[in-house]
Design an enzyme around this catalytic site. Structure first.
Site, PDB file in Angstrom:
ATOM      1  N   THR A  13       1.769   1.569  -9.562  1.00  0.00           N
ATOM      2  CA  THR A  13       2.865   0.880  -8.876  1.00  0.00           C
ATOM      3  C   THR A  13       2.314  -0.125  -7.863  1.00  0.00           C
ATOM      4  O   THR A  13       2.620  -1.326  -7.919  1.00  0.00           O
ATOM      5  CB  THR A  13       3.765   1.918  -8.149  1.00  0.00           C
ATOM      6  OG1 THR A  13       4.224   2.870  -9.107  1.00  0.00           O
ATOM      7  CG2 THR A  13       4.950   1.249  -7.474  1.00  0.00           C
ATOM      8  N   VAL A  14       1.487   0.335  -6.939  1.00  0.00           N
ATOM      9  CA  VAL A  14       1.023  -0.540  -5.852  1.00  0.00           C
ATOM     10  C   VAL A  14      -0.018  -1.545  -6.362  1.00  0.00           C
ATOM     11  O   VAL A  14       0.047  -2.742  -6.040  1.00  0.00           O
ATOM     12  CB  VAL A  14       0.457   0.299  -4.678  1.00  0.00           C
ATOM     13  CG1 VAL A  14       0.080  -0.619  -3.517  1.00  0.00           C
ATOM     14  CG2 VAL A  14       1.463   1.350  -4.218  1.00  0.00           C
ATOM     15  N   VAL A  33      -7.301 -17.995   4.239  1.00  0.00           N
ATOM     16  CA  VAL A  33      -8.609 -17.378   4.498  1.00  0.00           C
ATOM     17  C   VAL A  33      -9.780 -18.332   4.237  1.00  0.00           C
ATOM     18  O   VAL A  33     -10.922 -18.011   4.549  1.00  0.00           O
ATOM     19  CB  VAL A  33      -8.802 -16.077   3.681  1.00  0.00           C
ATOM     20  CG1 VAL A  33      -7.749 -15.053   4.036  1.00  0.00           C
ATOM     21  CG2 VAL A  33      -8.829 -16.335   2.182  1.00  0.00           C
ATOM     22  N   LYS A 105      -2.385   7.527   2.547  1.00  0.00           N
ATOM     23  CA  LYS A 105      -2.167   8.279   3.810  1.00  0.00           C
ATOM     24  C   LYS A 105      -2.771   9.659   3.756  1.00  0.00           C
ATOM     25  O   LYS A 105      -3.176  10.198   4.780  1.00  0.00           O
ATOM     26  CB  LYS A 105      -0.683   8.373   4.159  1.00  0.00           C
ATOM     27  CG  LYS A 105       0.192   9.018   3.110  1.00  0.00           C
ATOM     28  CD  LYS A 105       0.844   7.982   2.290  1.00  0.00           C
ATOM     29  CE  LYS A 105       1.343   8.513   0.983  1.00  0.00           C
ATOM     30  NZ  LYS A 105       2.235   7.578   0.324  1.00  0.00           N
ATOM     31  N   GLU A 129      -2.639  -0.375   6.513  1.00  0.00           N
ATOM     32  CA  GLU A 129      -1.242  -0.620   6.884  1.00  0.00           C
ATOM     33  C   GLU A 129      -0.235  -0.003   5.912  1.00  0.00           C
ATOM     34  O   GLU A 129       0.807   0.528   6.311  1.00  0.00           O
ATOM     35  CB  GLU A 129      -0.998  -2.132   6.984  1.00  0.00           C
ATOM     36  CG  GLU A 129       0.394  -2.513   7.416  1.00  0.00           C
ATOM     37  CD  GLU A 129       0.746  -2.001   8.802  1.00  0.00           C
ATOM     38  OE1 GLU A 129       0.245  -2.558   9.782  1.00  0.00           O
ATOM     39  OE2 GLU A 129       1.518  -1.044   8.904  1.00  0.00           O
ATOM     40  N   GLY A 134       5.285   1.860   4.013  1.00  0.00           N
ATOM     41  CA  GLY A 134       4.942   0.799   3.062  1.00  0.00           C
ATOM     42  C   GLY A 134       4.935  -0.624   3.587  1.00  0.00           C
ATOM     43  O   GLY A 134       3.894  -1.144   3.975  1.00  0.00           O
ATOM     44  N   GLU A 190       5.615  10.424  -4.816  1.00  0.00           N
ATOM     45  CA  GLU A 190       4.191  10.668  -5.067  1.00  0.00           C
ATOM     46  C   GLU A 190       4.024  11.272  -6.460  1.00  0.00           C
ATOM     47  O   GLU A 190       4.988  11.804  -7.036  1.00  0.00           O
ATOM     48  CB  GLU A 190       3.630  11.639  -4.032  1.00  0.00           C
ATOM     49  CG  GLU A 190       3.668  11.106  -2.618  1.00  0.00           C
ATOM     50  CD  GLU A 190       2.927   9.786  -2.463  1.00  0.00           C
ATOM     51  OE1 GLU A 190       1.750   9.708  -2.796  1.00  0.00           O
ATOM     52  OE2 GLU A 190       3.547   8.812  -2.019  1.00  0.00           O
ATOM     53  N   LYS A 205       1.837  10.877   7.509  1.00  0.00           N
ATOM     54  CA  LYS A 205       2.093   9.572   8.132  1.00  0.00           C
ATOM     55  C   LYS A 205       2.283   9.726   9.642  1.00  0.00           C
ATOM     56  O   LYS A 205       1.819   8.902  10.426  1.00  0.00           O
ATOM     57  CB  LYS A 205       3.324   8.930   7.490  1.00  0.00           C
ATOM     58  CG  LYS A 205       3.071   8.513   6.045  1.00  0.00           C
ATOM     59  CD  LYS A 205       4.363   8.219   5.321  1.00  0.00           C
ATOM     60  CE  LYS A 205       4.120   7.691   3.917  1.00  0.00           C
ATOM     61  NZ  LYS A 205       5.340   7.631   3.104  1.00  0.00           N
TER      62      LYS A 205
HETATM   63  N1  LIG Z   1       4.238   3.973  -4.686  1.00  0.00           N
HETATM   64  C1  LIG Z   1       4.512   3.626  -3.451  1.00  0.00           C
HETATM   65  O1  LIG Z   1       5.592   3.129  -3.135  1.00  0.00           O
HETATM   66  C2  LIG Z   1       3.493   3.827  -2.377  1.00  0.00           C
HETATM   67  C3  LIG Z   1       2.273   4.402  -2.650  1.00  0.00           C
HETATM   68  N2  LIG Z   1       1.347   4.539  -1.644  1.00  0.00           N
HETATM   69  C4  LIG Z   1       0.041   5.102  -1.912  1.00  0.00           C
HETATM   70  O2  LIG Z   1      -0.650   4.186  -2.758  1.00  0.00           O
HETATM   71  C5  LIG Z   1      -1.507   4.880  -3.641  1.00  0.00           C
HETATM   72  C6  LIG Z   1      -1.161   4.514  -5.083  1.00  0.00           C
HETATM   73  O3  LIG Z   1       0.169   4.873  -5.350  1.00  0.00           O
HETATM   74  P1  LIG Z   1       0.899   4.418  -6.703  1.00  0.00           P
HETATM   75  O4  LIG Z   1       0.562   3.023  -7.008  1.00  0.00           O
HETATM   76  O5  LIG Z   1       2.307   4.792  -6.505  1.00  0.00           O
HETATM   77  O6  LIG Z   1       0.213   5.405  -7.742  1.00  0.00           O
HETATM   78  P2  LIG Z   1       0.284   5.333  -9.336  1.00  0.00           P
HETATM   79  O7  LIG Z   1       0.200   6.733  -9.810  1.00  0.00           O
HETATM   80  O8  LIG Z   1       1.404   4.480  -9.784  1.00  0.00           O
HETATM   81  O9  LIG Z   1      -1.084   4.573  -9.709  1.00  0.00           O
HETATM   82  C7  LIG Z   1      -2.351   5.152  -9.572  1.00  0.00           C
HETATM   83  C8  LIG Z   1      -3.346   4.246 -10.273  1.00  0.00           C
HETATM   84  O10 LIG Z   1      -4.652   4.750 -10.052  1.00  0.00           O
HETATM   85  C9  LIG Z   1      -5.296   4.975 -11.324  1.00  0.00           C
HETATM   86  N3  LIG Z   1      -6.084   6.187 -11.171  1.00  0.00           N
HETATM   87  C10 LIG Z   1      -5.677   7.396 -10.762  1.00  0.00           C
HETATM   88  N4  LIG Z   1      -6.697   8.274 -10.740  1.00  0.00           N
HETATM   89  C11 LIG Z   1      -7.779   7.594 -11.150  1.00  0.00           C
HETATM   90  C12 LIG Z   1      -9.151   7.937 -11.352  1.00  0.00           C
HETATM   91  N5  LIG Z   1      -9.582   9.168 -11.111  1.00  0.00           N
HETATM   92  N6  LIG Z   1      -9.994   6.981 -11.786  1.00  0.00           N
HETATM   93  C13 LIG Z   1      -9.555   5.729 -12.034  1.00  0.00           C
HETATM   94  N7  LIG Z   1      -8.275   5.341 -11.857  1.00  0.00           N
HETATM   95  C14 LIG Z   1      -7.403   6.264 -11.424  1.00  0.00           C
HETATM   96  C15 LIG Z   1      -4.196   5.138 -12.347  1.00  0.00           C
HETATM   97  O11 LIG Z   1      -4.680   4.760 -13.622  1.00  0.00           O
HETATM   98  P3  LIG Z   1      -3.743   4.636 -14.926  1.00  0.00           P
HETATM   99  O12 LIG Z   1      -2.859   3.441 -14.660  1.00  0.00           O
HETATM  100  O13 LIG Z   1      -4.652   4.424 -16.051  1.00  0.00           O
HETATM  101  O14 LIG Z   1      -2.957   5.921 -14.968  1.00  0.00           O
HETATM  102  C16 LIG Z   1      -3.155   4.168 -11.785  1.00  0.00           C
HETATM  103  O15 LIG Z   1      -3.416   2.866 -12.216  1.00  0.00           O
HETATM  104  C17 LIG Z   1      -1.329   6.371  -3.310  1.00  0.00           C
HETATM  105  O16 LIG Z   1      -2.304   6.726  -2.364  1.00  0.00           O
HETATM  106  C18 LIG Z   1       0.058   6.412  -2.688  1.00  0.00           C
HETATM  107  O17 LIG Z   1       0.226   7.493  -1.814  1.00  0.00           O
HETATM  108  C19 LIG Z   1       1.593   4.108  -0.365  1.00  0.00           C
HETATM  109  C20 LIG Z   1       2.791   3.534  -0.059  1.00  0.00           C
HETATM  110  C21 LIG Z   1       3.844   3.382  -1.030  1.00  0.00           C
HETATM  111  N1  LIG Z   2       6.178   8.683  -1.698  1.00  0.00           N
HETATM  112  C1  LIG Z   2       6.149   7.838  -0.558  1.00  0.00           C
HETATM  113  C2  LIG Z   2       5.577   6.515  -0.932  1.00  0.00           C
HETATM  114  C3  LIG Z   2       5.163   5.775   0.251  1.00  0.00           C
HETATM  115  O1  LIG Z   2       4.333   6.195   1.035  1.00  0.00           O
HETATM  116  C4  LIG Z   2       7.573   7.644  -0.032  1.00  0.00           C
HETATM  117  O2  LIG Z   2       8.501   8.065  -0.719  1.00  0.00           O
HETATM  118  O3  LIG Z   2       7.725   7.131   1.073  1.00  0.00           O
HETATM  119 NA    NA Z   3       3.073  -0.113   7.116  1.00  0.00          NA
END
Ligand SMILES: NC(=O)C1=CN([C@@H]2O[C@H](COP(=O)(O)OP(=O)(O)OC[C@H]3O[C@@H](n4cnc5c(N)ncnc54)[C@H](OP(=O)(O)O)[C@@H]3O)[C@@H](O)[C@H]2O)C=CC1
Ligand SMILES: N[C@@H](CC=O)C(=O)O
Ligand code: NA
Length: 428
Positions: A13-14, A33, A105, A129, A134, A190, A205
């Site tokens: 997602t991110v 930059v 986090k 940040e 988020g 999550e 957080k």
């Molecule tokens: N979603 C949100 O709104 C928010 C998320 N966050 C934080 O951001 C981070 C990412 O979240 P999010 O994007 O939602 O997570 P996702 O589960 O959507 O994405 C995780 C990504 O990491 C890859 N990945 C996971 N494990 C491994 C590994 N062992 N080796 C290589 N690649 C790996 C996955 O690969 P593949 O695509 O192949 O599965 C995927 O691309 C987390 O720490 C979350 O807490 C923070 C704020 C908001």
């Molecule tokens: N799962 C978290 C994602 C952002 O940190 C939320 O719902 O706020």
């Molecule tokens: Na923030």
């Protein structure tokens, strides 16, 4: 101009949002930059997975070490999640002099001090940040905007998933399970949504915010936590009838040099600005001795809002590199941590009791409150629509957490009280 090369850990997602912003806003970003920003390598779990973004397949790898050890990469953007293994990646990247941007986090709440110490040793930046609220720039705000003040309270809706669930339950009467599924599909929750609904994500957080706000090393175990999984539609409806909204609030407070941090479902007076924060939106209310009340509002989760913060951190890191000031911004916590005891913590409480509908019950209940020195603001008794019990709804004045726990235990042992249905903190 020599491009700045970035290694991305994660393209979920991110990560997808990060690629979209870096590519879509390249002209603006490189003007800010002074160099093009290139995403050089991306680690994912499965390179064969179908993605809703086009990336050059040569850039993908299933081995995060390939990204960490890549000699041309200057900055690692970690949006992969995970804790122990991810910490190893980050520490090794710092060891190699690479700067870090992370949205993690869990990692920062558990190992932030170790990571920041390593960064300081290596004169590297670590920006995080997106890890709290988020898209809201709250970490910058606490570090920079409030550096001149003494913060007394930080109160936040810092989990988008639970706010989304509570809002839908409250406004549309939808069941908890149904909305949780929706929040997962929208990418808010999550990987394991238990950490959202049981309050752990918010607790992490709040540990980060309280560490920054109170300049002391707040750890996860310092945060008292309860989540929303036992909040019912009935509780929400009582709250609304009494003029409150139910919110999962993280509250960090300071009294003199003592602090307390908690996360719990809380009934917030409707007139408080935080009560009207709905859906996936987050808000952080900060009270400072000099500034008074402030509040910061925005999307707390989701692809593009979260990626906005990640890429803004990337811009800061690159600017620091250009200015030659990398690794100079981290301010280690410098105050001794002193936590307020449960005897000294005082809140207002809401209680919903199911009791026998007979003479003398109310007298027994008020007697127990008096015994533990809890003063009552209002007591309402009404018949229960669904069974022969009566319902008693009580709102207390400020009462110590320790005494309220004793009251609850005493009630649970009393025959005339069929059930202590709910107990909530009341704010405002
Ligand atoms: N979603 C949100 O709104 C928010 C998320 N966050 C934080 O951001 C981070 C990412 O979240 P999010 O994007 O939602 O997570 P996702 O589960 O959507 O994405 C995780 C990504 O990491 C890859 N990945 C996971 N494990 C491994 C590994 N062992 N080796 C290589 N690649 C790996 C996955 O690969 P593949 O695509 O192949 O599965 C995927 O691309 C987390 O720490 C979350 O807490 C923070 C704020 C908001
Ligand atoms: N799962 C978290 C994602 C952002 O940190 C939320 O719902 O706020
Ligand atoms: Na923030």
């Amino acid at each position: 101009m020599k491009p700045i090369k970035v290694g991305l850990l994660g393209l979920g997602t991110v990560g997808t949002g990060v690629v979209r912003i870096v590519e879509g806003n390249q002209e603006d970003l490189s003007s800010q930059v002074g160099s093009p920003i290139v995403i050089e390598k991306i680690a994912v779990k499965n390179t064969e997975k179908a993605r809703n973004i086009n990336v050059d397949s040569d850039k993908l790898t299933e081995d995060p070490w390939e990204v960490i050890r890549h000699p041309d990469i200057d900055v690692i953007v970690e949006v992969m999640g995970g804790v122990d293994q991810t910490k190893e990646y980050i520490l090794e990247a710092l060891e190699r002099g690479k700067h870090i941007v992370t949205a993690n986090k869990d990692l920062m709440a558990l190992y932030g001090s170790e990571i920041l110490a390593k960064a300081a040793e290596k004169r590297c930046d670590v920006y995080y940040e997106a890890s709290v609220a988020g898209g809201i720039p709250i970490i910058r705000t606490l570090i920079e905007g409030f550096s001149s003040d003494r913060i007394t309270k930080i109160m936040g809706i810092v989990n988008g998933t639970t706010n989304y669930i509570l809002t839908k339950m409250s406004q549309e009467g939808v069941s908890y399970e149904e909305v949780l599924k929706e929040a997962q599909e929208l990418g808010y929750a999550e990987a394991d949504p238990t950490s959202d609904v049981e309050g752990l994500d918010a607790a992490r957080k709040m540990a980060i915010l309280a560490t920054l706000g109170f300049h002391t090393n707040v750890e996860l175990r310092d945060v008292s936590v309860s989540g929303i999984s036992s909040v019912t539609k009935e509780d929400i409806s009582y709250a609304r009838r009494l003029g409150y909204e139910m919110k999962l609030l993280g509250i960090a407070e300071r009294q003199d040099d003592q602090i307390t941090i908690s996360v719990q479902p809380t009934m917030v007076k409707k007139k408080h600005p935080i009560a009207s924060v709905n859906g996936v939106f987050n808000a952080v209310y900060v009270h400072g001795e000099a500034v008074g009340e402030t509040m910061f509002y925005g999307a707390g989760a989701g692809e593009m809002p979260t990626a906005t913060s990640v890429v803004a951190d990337l811009v800061s890191v690159i600017r620091n590199v250009k200015l030659g000031v990398s690794g100079l911004k981290a301010i280690a916590p410098y105050k001794e941590k002193r936590l307020i005891s449960d005897e000294e913590i005082k809140y207002k409480y809401f209680l919903l009791l199911h009791v026998d509908d007979k003479a003398g019950v109310l007298a027994q209940i008020t007697q127990i409150f008096a015994e533990y020195n809890v003063s009552l603001a209002s007591v309402v008794q009404q018949p229960n629509e669904f069974n022969p019990d009566a319902e008693i709804i009580i709102v207390t004045h400020d009462a110590s957490k320790a005494n309220m726990e004793k009251v609850r235990k005493h009630f649970e042992s009393l025959d005339v009280i069929r059930k202590v249905k709910s107990v909530y903190r009341v704010e405002g």
